[in-house]
Design an enzyme around this catalytic site. Structure first.
Site, PDB file in Angstrom:
ATOM      1  N   ASP A  91       0.849  -1.189   0.000  1.00  0.00           N
ATOM      2  CA  ASP A  91       0.000   0.000   0.000  1.00  0.00           C
ATOM      3  C   ASP A  91       0.884   1.238   0.000  1.00  0.00           C
ATOM      4  OD1 ASP A  91      -2.733   1.231   0.532  1.00  0.00           O
ATOM      5  OD2 ASP A  91      -1.586   2.040   2.220  1.00  0.00           O
ATOM      6  N   GLU A 136       1.760  -0.506  -5.135  1.00  0.00           N
ATOM      7  CA  GLU A 136       0.783   0.520  -5.486  1.00  0.00           C
ATOM      8  C   GLU A 136       1.562   1.798  -5.783  1.00  0.00           C
ATOM      9  OE1 GLU A 136      -2.405   0.143  -5.680  1.00  0.00           O
ATOM     10  OE2 GLU A 136      -3.449   1.941  -5.045  1.00  0.00           O
TER      11      GLU A 136
END
Ligand code: LM2
Ligand code: CA
Length: 468
Positions: free
Chosen positions: A207, A233
């Site tokens: 993330d 990400e």
């Protein structure tokens, strides 16, 4: 992809045919794997769904953040970590373990959404495992000195998204930003990730990866088993921290294809998505996990979402028909406001359940309905089409006002009506041999005569032909 006996036999013949050549021994191509993000499905529900997933040829599931987080009724509380204990809105550690084992038995691996760039925003209280916290203070895990004191902006928030220093050392959404350059912080992150590896997870979605300096990601990766997979990400748009820059660590999500699919189906313009590797944000096929949407883009309007079911299904079919990247399907719930999620009074996610097929559920957009997009009928057939055409390039792309088509080697043909208008008597000249073909999606036979495919294509309909 799981091998059927027939596929195994074919693979064996292939290996025998190649014996003597210096081809590498890798069995599965990166592009042959298919995953699914089961957004906010709790662990019990994922465990139950894994038999279906395995049978459908799905290789892995991305689960939402499993660590302790702030409490609240919003879906996004999971992205505000309080500790690394596995006690969350998705379930307990033992439920997590059962899920990993049950899915593993079905040949389905688990990827975990790892929140390691930051902890919480501006709140204080008790986390989902009972840990008392305040921003920058998390029991004996982290204290103020473990967080960046960003000096570039007055309020410590990222203001200039083209500045790598700000993007990596200032706060994203007011979230306490970890000093990932410190050995002690790295050790704690490594400890968390290793604990998940010990429970049997295959890899991680990192993330907010672009908010973590490359050197920090490298140092973290160096302390973990080399076999672990990373899908990062990295949202394009920050020079110095673009998708291309993170390829040394592992794979990245292909936002660009999601944006192109959205433009094809919402603007109703037929074109072959551009997947050339000539830009900092279109990364090589064998390191890019592609998607139609994720939990962010389905809420921010940048991608197609379930509110356009026909387009969503057609875009998913097109993604699976292309030879670019490793597809990640998306499956979640209907919502009527940004923050909302189907939870019980204790803030736990309600169980997710699917009807036999997606049809009914997919048409019902009442908030809280589990849409089970991974059960759309064409998903299974398109995964089978993808298996059949593995390694065969996209050739002879053609477009008209409404239809995009291409071939896969000398055995496969795909066409999709990108508009919401029915088209009848569509004729497409192909380079394929005449004969009978099976449309994997409808199950009907289509004959190619004089190289021409002739078919009706209703709004957003796709056909995926394989030579019989
Ligand atoms: C991500 N990828 O890099 C996730 O895909 C994305 O969903 C996360 O944001 C983000 N990074 C941080 O992990 C989500 C959600 C936000 C939410 C945050 C934190 O999209 O809306 O922000 O999680 O829970 C919320 C409020 C926001 C507030 C913040 C901090 O919406 O207004 O910022 O909490 O209190 C002041
Ligand atoms: Ca950071």
């Amino acid at each position: 992809m799981r091998f059927t006996l027939k596929q195994l036999t074919l693979a064996l013949i292939g290996v025998l045919a190649l014996a003597g050549c210096s081809s590498d021994a890798d069995s599965d191509r990166f592009e042959d794997q298919v995953g699914v993000q089961m957004f906010l499905w709790n662990f019990n529900s994922i465990a139950q769904e894994c038999e279906y997933l395995g049978d459908a040829g799905i290789d892995w599931v991305l689960v939402s953040p499993p660590q302790e987080h702030i409490q609240g009724e919003q879906w996004w509380v999971g992205y505000q970590a309080v500790s690394y204990q596995l006690e969350s809105q998705l379930g307990t550690k033992s439920e997590f373990e059962t899920m990993v084992k049950t899915c593993g038995d079905q040949g389905v691996e688990i990827y975990v959404d790892a929140v390691i760039n930051h902890m919480t925003g501006n709140s204080e209280g008790v986390g989902t495992a009972g840990t008392e916290y305040a921003k920058y203070e998390y029991g004996d895990l982290y204290t103020r000195a473990d967080f960046h004191a960003c000096t570039q902006t007055l309020d410590s928030q990222i203001a200039d998204w083209t500045s790598v220093a700000q993007v990596q050392e200032c706060e994203l959404l007011n979230l306490a930003d970890l000093r990932t350059e410190d050995e002690s912080v790295r050790a704690k992150i490594v400890g968390y990730l290793q604990s998940l590896v010990d429970l049997g997870v295959t890899g991680f979605r990192i993330d907010a990866a672009k908010h973590i300096a490359l050197a920090d990601m490298e140092a973290i990766k160096a302390k973990l088993p080399a076999t672990i997979k990373y899908i990062q990400e990295v949202v394009p748009g920050t020079p110095g921290a673009e998708p291309l820059d993170y390829l040394g660590i592992g794979d990245i999500f292909g936002f660009d294809l999601a944006y192109q699919l959205a433009s094809i189906f919402t603007q109703q313009v037929a074109y072959l998505p551009d997947t050339s590797t000539e830009s900092p944000w279109v990364t090589p096929s064998n390191q890019t996990v592609v998607m139609v949407s994720n939990h962010d883009t389905e809420r921010n309007g940048q991608a197609i979402n379930y509110s356009q079911p026909a387009q969503f299904e057609a875009a998913t079919a097109l993604m699976l028909a292309l030879d670019y990247g490793q597809p990640m399907l998306y499956s979640s719930f209907a919502f009527d406001s940004y923050d909302w999620a189907p939870k019980d009074e204790n803030g736990r996610m309600l169980d997710a359940k699917c009807a036999q097929s997606s049809a009914i559920y997919f048409a019902n957009h009442e908030a809280g309905t589990w849409l089970c997009q991974h059960r759309m009928n064409s998903v299974n057939s398109m995964i089978a089409f993808r298996d059949e055409t593995s390694g065969k390039p996209v050739t002879n792309p053609q477009t008209s006002d409404s239809v995009l088509s291409f071939e896969r080697g000398d055995i496969g043909f795909f066409a999709v009506n990108v508009t919401t208008v029915d088209q009848s008597g569509v004729e497409i000249s192909t380079g394929l041999a005449d004969g009978k073909y099976l449309d994997f999606i409808s199950g009907k036979e289509i004959e190619i005569l004089g190289g021409v495919v002739k078919t009706d294509l209703v709004a957003n309909q796709a056909i995926a032909l394989i030579r019989r």
